[in-house]
Design a protein around this motif. Structure first.
Motif, PDB file in Angstrom:
ATOM      1  N   ILE A  56      56.681  39.219  38.813  1.00 16.11           N
ATOM      2  CA  ILE A  56      55.659  38.349  39.479  1.00 16.11           C
ATOM      3  C   ILE A  56      54.407  38.922  39.702  1.00 16.11           C
ATOM      4  N   LYS A  57      54.107  39.853  40.438  1.00 18.20           N
ATOM      5  CA  LYS A  57      52.879  40.649  40.615  1.00 18.20           C
ATOM      6  C   LYS A  57      52.147  40.928  39.255  1.00 18.20           C
ATOM      7  N   PHE A  58      52.931  41.218  38.277  1.00 18.53           N
ATOM      8  CA  PHE A  58      52.260  41.471  36.863  1.00 18.53           C
ATOM      9  C   PHE A  58      52.012  40.235  36.302  1.00 18.53           C
ATOM     10  N   TYR A  62      47.260  37.695  34.912  1.00 20.38           N
ATOM     11  CA  TYR A  62      46.950  37.206  33.437  1.00 20.38           C
ATOM     12  C   TYR A  62      46.893  35.787  33.672  1.00 20.38           C
ATOM     13  N   THR A  63      45.871  35.012  33.202  1.00 26.25           N
ATOM     14  CA  THR A  63      45.723  33.583  33.567  1.00 26.25           C
ATOM     15  C   THR A  63      46.772  32.840  32.782  1.00 26.25           C
ATOM     16  N   ILE A  64      47.213  33.287  31.578  1.00 23.89           N
ATOM     17  CA  ILE A  64      48.253  32.371  30.831  1.00 23.89           C
ATOM     18  C   ILE A  64      49.687  32.671  31.649  1.00 23.89           C
ATOM     19  N   LEU A  65      49.941  33.939  32.140  1.00 23.76           N
ATOM     20  CA  LEU A  65      51.115  33.931  32.840  1.00 23.76           C
ATOM     21  C   LEU A  65      51.044  33.242  34.274  1.00 23.76           C
ATOM     22  N   ARG A  66      50.032  33.439  34.642  1.00 20.52           N
ATOM     23  CA  ARG A  66      49.713  33.080  36.356  1.00 20.52           C
ATOM     24  C   ARG A  66      50.119  31.503  36.173  1.00 20.52           C
ATOM     25  N   ARG A  88      51.453  33.780  47.335  1.00 23.81           N
ATOM     26  CA  ARG A  88      50.980  35.018  47.651  1.00 23.81           C
ATOM     27  C   ARG A  88      50.856  36.216  47.005  1.00 23.81           C
ATOM     28  N   PHE A  89      51.025  36.034  45.701  1.00 20.58           N
ATOM     29  CA  PHE A  89      50.865  37.161  44.594  1.00 20.58           C
ATOM     30  C   PHE A  89      49.692  36.995  43.879  1.00 20.58           C
ATOM     31  N   VAL A  90      49.104  35.804  44.077  1.00 21.99           N
ATOM     32  CA  VAL A  90      47.586  35.659  43.654  1.00 21.99           C
ATOM     33  C   VAL A  90      46.536  35.805  44.489  1.00 21.99           C
ATOM     34  N   GLU A  91      45.527  36.236  43.822  1.00 29.27           N
ATOM     35  CA  GLU A  91      44.166  36.287  44.826  1.00 29.27           C
ATOM     36  C   GLU A  91      43.662  35.120  45.318  1.00 29.27           C
ATOM     37  N   GLU A  92      43.068  35.159  46.470  1.00 33.83           N
ATOM     38  CA  GLU A  92      42.734  34.019  47.276  1.00 33.83           C
ATOM     39  C   GLU A  92      41.950  32.965  46.404  1.00 33.83           C
TER      40      GLU A  92
END
Length: 171
Positions: A56-58, A62-66, A88-92
């Motif tokens: 999930i952190k990986f 990447y936008t498409i995966l996020r 919690r795994f994505v930037e603010e």
């Protein structure tokens, strides 16, 4: 005095109909939900929580995966409302977009994975019942609903991320 008898019969009839509906759910969808949840949690245990977290952190980089894989995994693995914790795994600065993409997928996921968002289950079952009565297959609409949901959540994630960047730059 006839109205008292009529009221009594219809009043208890309403609860009888509710009880019948409850039992149809309990003997129909509830066992399916329990098996799907058990499978999901067993899969996480089999893969390992550390590996799932690492993946999930990986994906968050990447936008498409996020805005596709992350929301799908969060909904399928954690269900609603716990799915929001994957934020919690994505930037603010990406959290509003992730939340938007996740929320837009909560209804389409119900067609194939009813355990993922039980709150939307009754909406989908109403649609599916109407389609069955009209003579259509619900499996086709379930797959289409799911695929269109992926496209919509991806677009909403990208658009919301751009809007967030724009508004942050104005501040």
């Amino acid at each position: 005095m006839e109205w008292i008898q009529w009221f009594g019969e219809h009043f208890i009839g309403m609860f009888n109909a509710g009880g019948e509906q409850f039992m149809s759910l309990f003997t129909g969808i509830v066992p399916t939900l329990l098996v799907l949840l058990t499978f999901t949690y067993a899969l996480i245990k089999f893969i390992g929580e550390e590996r799932v977290t690492k993946a999930i952190k990986f994906a968050s980089k990447y936008t498409i995966l996020r805005y596709t894989v992350m929301p799908i995994l969060s909904i399928l693995l954690l269900t609603n409302p716990m799915a929001y914790t994957f934020g919690r795994f994505v930037e603010e600065k990406q959290k509003p977009a992730f939340f938007d993409s996740l929320v837009s997928f909560l209804h389409p996921v119900t067609a194939l994975f009813p355990y993922a968002n039980a709150g939307e289950l009754f909406v989908y079952l109403g649609i599916a019942n109407g389609l069955e009565q009209a003579g259509y297959a619900t499996s086709e609409i379930a797959v289409r609903f799911f695929l269109v949901g992926i496209v919509v959540m991806f677009l909403r994630g990208i658009i919301t991320e751009q809007i967030t960047k724009y508004l942050a730059a104005r501040m």
